[in-house]
Design a protein around this motif. Structure first.
Motif, PDB file in Angstrom:
ATOM      1  N   VAL A   1      51.002  71.943  51.433  1.00  0.00           N
ATOM      2  CA  VAL A   1      51.035  73.322  51.956  1.00  0.00           C
ATOM      3  C   VAL A   1      50.821  74.305  50.798  1.00  0.00           C
ATOM      4  O   VAL A   1      50.044  75.267  50.915  1.00  0.00           O
ATOM      5  CB  VAL A   1      52.378  73.599  52.662  1.00  0.00           C
ATOM      6  CG1 VAL A   1      52.481  75.085  53.039  1.00  0.00           C
ATOM      7  CG2 VAL A   1      52.515  72.733  53.901  1.00  0.00           C
TER       8      VAL A   1
ATOM      9  N   LYS B   1      52.673  71.023  59.517  1.00  0.00           N
ATOM     10  CA  LYS B   1      53.017  70.823  58.106  1.00  0.00           C
ATOM     11  C   LYS B   1      54.407  71.331  57.726  1.00  0.00           C
ATOM     12  O   LYS B   1      54.584  72.031  56.733  1.00  0.00           O
ATOM     13  CB  LYS B   1      51.949  71.443  57.201  1.00  0.00           C
ATOM     14  CG  LYS B   1      50.580  70.788  57.358  1.00  0.00           C
ATOM     15  CD  LYS B   1      49.627  71.245  56.313  1.00  0.00           C
ATOM     16  CE  LYS B   1      48.313  70.502  56.244  1.00  0.00           C
ATOM     17  NZ  LYS B   1      47.839  69.809  57.430  1.00  0.00           N
TER      18      LYS B   1
ATOM     19  N   ALA C   1      54.818  76.590  58.418  1.00  0.00           N
ATOM     20  CA  ALA C   1      54.293  75.584  57.477  1.00  0.00           C
ATOM     21  C   ALA C   1      55.061  75.669  56.172  1.00  0.00           C
ATOM     22  O   ALA C   1      55.302  76.754  55.636  1.00  0.00           O
ATOM     23  CB  ALA C   1      52.806  75.816  57.233  1.00  0.00           C
TER      24      ALA C   1
END
Lengths: 502, 512
Positions: free
Chosen positions: B59, B120, B77
């Motif tokens: 990320v 994510k 994320a």
């Protein structure tokens, strides 16, 4: 192997004293692309445990999803069995521990089958018709396949260990259950066979199952009980499991009738139980006791939502129904104008489709029957193949026949040409061309051959002149010999008559 | 203590987006916190450090590169999350806190895990629970009890005590739970955190190890209402692998939470369920509940009393339907295909005997108790009286809800009748433990959504306030919950969780 020791009563004698009551549970494996509740392939014969997803293995956390095609196939079966289709129905869990059932419950239908209250009219060989009432047809999933290793019986008892293949686990099944069938009397075994044959034919005709009994696509459990002639209550039944050929169904019912009669005659009681069928000895042996109170702790499957069938959907499916096999046979018999025996032979030979297609391609019904029941059947038998595997198409027959009618070849050569077709040499016309098999109907060539034959056989000529027309046949041999079998016999006859001024 | 762990998920997400911190820093801060306090709490059964840091680094790299891919990142994320160990995950063990699944690795991800991976969120690990989610205290885990961060001698609630304790102790800003009879909401209440049981079907159950299929629902666990709203929007939605999942996504949850946070409840009709107050509810719990009602009223809500006369049968019906489904759902744990296999110590090795030995050794007492109850309830001759009657009660409870929601937009009650009880207190009295869920169970039986928000303290322990809404109206929960949260925090001048005492790891370490 069976350890059969039961006494039997002669069949006819048994039926003098008792009325048999039959009941059938026929399991039909559907030939959908994927399984009932998962997207694993529904395929036969692959390596063990290759057609499985987490759902088929019952891994923790998985959920089932109903295969819509399987539902449609089930509705088609229900409609073909003249059943009512449920407006709303659901699945239930049948709970029991067994290692071929990955979740230790089978997802099935219990209180509300997709199809119910139907019937099937079964025509026996002599034309007598029995109506078999259908109680229900419901959807469920198949179990995996256990192979018991070691031990002598192939059963789980005594095995050293067992192997399990989950490829079959979750294959869609429709279980068709009849109501009790009474009144068949001595025809019970025959009816049993005819009923299972009819169900198999229907699902095959619908295209919803491969319908091969030897592969277990159609499996029959046969229930039999006897009641004394004057009784009004059914006797205790036995359920003979997995009777998986038509002949076996007939034999199993017959055997159980004979066995039940002996038990009842002795004053003993029939034990309600499952029976195993043994093809080698054509007998049944005791399986496990079964009571109506087997406790499967059914309850509604909470992981699935109800199936709702709309009128539009059912009617759309009804529109897809092919003509029922029995009606189709009736129609074809009339259209083709076959005698009873001729038609029955055609049906038994399994070439109804081939003849129908041949007629549709332009041959007459008589010509089609002549070929499919004659030379093609003979060649199939000689090659030990199914007729459908020979590679002969209706178009082949139509072409052969037009070659004969156009006097290009005669019957005898046509039969040769057929063999070459089966050998893969091409179409009949190509073969006739390539092999120069066209009959000789050139009058010049034929005339000379006839002259030679007549000159060589003056006595025959005299007989013909004397009116014995069948003597012409004697001239045929030398003429055929001279033309290497390619003479048109009809034309030869005409030439002889012309030459003799007859 | 690193301040990063004090941030809510949404606050942390904003800092990540702003580039003030990296996801790797955030994940590492939480891993450090787990290392620091989890010896005392035992909230985690498995810590997934390596993968969590890898996802965080990914990320961070996407953010650093900028561009379309960075723009497309999910709002959460890089924000770490803990997963209740009832939900299957690839690459991490899944045990359901049972010996039965010791060492088992799922070959597939639950649908919610697929969504978390796609968005994510680094997964910190798997959290403790009562075995197969059966219990209200997390004392029934095969891998040790989880302790309440507010008082280490108290239970953290259950079955999702691990997820609640992890969030309450700042080991994770977000977690996933599952709620069959209150397993998200009751732990939320007794740990001073937020937990939501969405409408049945709003979140796919595919990959949640089934306890009672018709009651189970995955939902968010967090410290703020807004965080739960974001998390439910992430994990919710139709799933073709779950036939019971709703055909349409529930939308507007975050917007509802944001609207509620203004503290304006004008026009909202709040129904007080007569049957879920008074007798059986601790005085301190009742007092906090009454204070919350006053705040709601002051914020413009119209308070009405509603009666749900059949709720008194809910606990009884639940303890027939749930064990019935349990008895069938847990049949697959037989040692044949996966998990533990235990051979009988003597006698022949037949399949029945191996299955029996496996189940005898693999299941704990509470699981066995429920399997036996359910097997009995479904048996021929008893089915109608038990399972059948319970289903009728279920219908009556649904009708009670229908009638109540004619009069009110949301319903309100204490989440749990008591604050967290002492560890071991109900060891010999399962019925006393079952009573903890009396206020949460009706929602599961009817399929309606519920939320718990912190309502203050009693005896220095958190009290939870529950809102319930009609099916599909989860947004109403977020509006009402966020409003009450804002009103209370305004009154207190701080969040409840900020008042949680420091965790004295040493005391437990010595005991152990």
């Amino acid at each position: 192997m069976s350890n059969y020791t039961d006494e039997l009563v002669d069949f006819d004698e048994a039926l003098d004293r008792y009325d048999p009551v039959l009941g059938f549970e026929v399991h039909v494996e559907l030939n959908t692309k994927t399984k009932m509740f998962s997207d694993a392939p529904n395929a036969f014969g692959d390596d063990p445990n290759t057609n499985v997803t987490p759902v088929d293995l019952g891994l923790p956390g998985v959920l089932p999803v109903v295969n819509k095609t399987a539902v449609e196939y089930s509705i088609l079966i229900g409609l073909a069995l003249n059943c009512q289709i449920a407006e709303k129905c659901g699945f239930a869990r049948k709970n029991y521990f067994y290692p071929d059932t990955p979740k230790n419950f089978q997802t099935s239908q219990f209180e509300d089958p997709i199809a119910y209250d139907g019937y099937l009219d079964i025509e026996l060989e002599d034309g007598e018709v029995f109506r078999v009432e259908i109680e229900r047809a419901h959807m469920e999933e198949d179990a995996g396949k256990l192979t018991h290793m070691g031990g002598s019986t192939g059963r789980i008892q005594g095995a050293d260990y067992s192997l399990v293949d989950y490829n079959r686990a979750g294959v869609p099944l429709v279980e068709i259950v009849t109501k009790p069938i009474t009144g068949a009397g001595k025809r019970a075994p025959e009816l049993a066979k005819a009923y299972v044959a009819a169900v198999r034919e229907i699902v095959k005709n619908l295209g919803v199952s491969d319908a091969k009994m030897e592969r277990g696509n159609v499996r029959c459990d046969a229930n039999v009980s006897l009641m004394p002639k004057d009784a009004d209550k059914f006797g205790t039944r036995t359920e003979t499991k997995n009777v998986n050929s038509l002949r076996a169904v007939e034999h199993a019912v017959r055997f159980e009738i004979e066995r039940h009669a002996a038990v009842l005659d002795s004053g003993a009681k029939i034990v309600q139980e499952t029976r195993h069928w043994h093809e080698d000895t054509r007998t049944t042996t005791s399986g496990r006791p079964k009571s109506d109170a087997d406790d499967y702790r059914y309850f509604p499957e909470p992981d699935l939502v109800p199936i709702v069938t709309t009128v539009e959907w059912i009617e759309e499916l009804r529109g897809r129904l092919p003509e029922p096999p029995a009606e189709r046979r009736k129609r074809l018999k009339a259209e083709w104008n076959y005698a009873d025996k001729e038609f029955r032979d055609v049906v038994n030979a399994g070439v109804l489709d081939e003849i129908e297609q041949t007629v549709a391609a332009g041959a007459t019904a008589a010509v089609a029957r002549k070929w499919w029941m004659g030379e093609i059947a003979r060649l199939a038998k000689a090659a030990d193949k199914d007729i459908s595997d020979l590679g002969v198409t209706p178009a082949t027959i139509v072409e052969l026949n037009s070659l004969i009618e156009g006097k290009k070849i005669n019957d005898k050569i046509a039969r040769q040409v057929l063999e070459y077709v089966i050998d893969g040499e091409g179409t009949p016309s190509e073969i006739v061309e390539k092999r120069s098999l066209a009959v000789v109907n050139d009058d010049g060539a034929l005339g000379k051959a006839v002259d030679d034959a007549m000159a060589a056989m003056p006595d025959v000529v005299e007989k013909i002149k004397g009116g014995k027309m069948q003597a012409i046949g004697a001239l045929m041999g030398p003429v055929m010999k001279a033309t290497r079998g390619q003479a048109d016999a009809g034309r030869v006859r005409e030439i002889v008559m012309e030459k003799l001024g007859l | 203590m690193n301040d990063l762990i004090k941030l809510s998920g949404t606050e942390l997400a904003a800092k990540l987006r702003a580039g003030e911190v990296t996801s790797v820093q955030a994940v590492q801060a939480h891993l450090d916190r787990i290392a620091e306090v989890d010896g005392a709490l035992n909230a985690f059964l498995h810590v997934n450090a390596e993968e969590a840091l890898a996802v965080a680094a990914e990320v961070d790299a996407i953010r650093a590169a900028g561009g379309a891919e960075a723009q497309a990142l999910h709002p959460l994320a890089g924000v770490p999350i803990a997963i209740k160990d009832l939900i299957v995950t690839k690459g991490q063990p899944t045990t359901a806190a049972s010996k039965m699944l010791e060492g088992w690795m799922s070959p597939y991800d639950a649908t919610v895990i697929e969504k978390i991976r796609a968005a994510k969120l680094p997964m910190l690990g798997k959290t403790n629970l009562d075995e197969f989610a059966m219990g209200s205290s997390t004392e029934h885990s095969a891998y040790g009890v989880t302790r309440n961060p507010w008082n280490l001698d108290r239970i953290p609630g259950g079955s999702g005590g691990g997820s609640a304790a992890a969030v309450a102790s700042f080991e994770a800003p977000l977690a996933l739970g599952t709620d069959t009879g209150g397993s998200i909401r009751q732990p939320g209440a007794v740990t001073g955190t937020v937990g939501v049981k969405p409408t049945y079907g709003a979140v796919s159950r595919y990959g949640a190890i089934a306890m009672a299929s018709s009651l189970d629902q995955i939902g968010p666990v967090s410290r703020t209402v807004l965080d739960s709203a974001y998390l439910q929007e992430l994990i919710g939605g139709h799933d073709p692998k779950d036939s019971t999942s709703l055909p349409k996504d529930l939308e507007g949850l975050v917007a509802a939470a944001e609207a509620g946070a203004t503290g304006d409840l004008k026009g909202l009709r709040v129904g007080v369920i007569k049957e879920l107050t008074g007798e059986g509810y601790q005085e301190g719990v009742q007092a906090r509940f009454n204070e919350s009602l006053e705040l709601l009223k002051a914020a413009g809500a119209e308070i009405v009393e509603v009666s749900c006369p059949n709720f008194k049968y809910a606990l009884g019906a639940y303890y027939l339907i749930m064990p019935s489904e349990v008895s069938s759902n847990l049949a697959k744990f037989d040692g044949v295909r996966f998990g533990q296999r235990v051979l009988p110590k003597e006698g022949p090795l037949t399949i029945e005997r191996v299955m029996a030995a496996t189940r005898a050794a693999g299941f704990g007492d509470e699981v066995k108790r429920r399997i036996i109850l359910g097997t009995y309830a479904l048996s021929a001759g008893y089915y109608d009286a038990y399972y059948g009657s319970a289903q009728k009660v279920r219908t009556l409870i649904q009708r009670d809800f229908d009638a109540a929601f004619e009069q009110a937009d949301v319903l309100v009650s204490p989440t749990s009748p008591t604050v967290a009880f002492e560890l071991g207190k109900n060891d010999n009295d399962p019925l006393a433990m079952y009573l903890n869920d009396v206020a949460t169970i009706p929602a599961n039986l009817a399929g309606v959504p519920g939320i718990t928000v912190p309502g203050g303290l009693s005896e220095d322990l958190p009290v939870g306030i529950q809102f319930l809404a009609p099916a599909f109206e989860d947004a109403r929960l977020y509006r009402a919950g966020a409003a009450l949260e804002a009103l209370l925090e305004k009154q207190w001048g701080h969040s409840l969780i900020s008042q949680a005492p420091a965790i004295d790891s040493a005391s437990i370490a010595q005991e152990a």
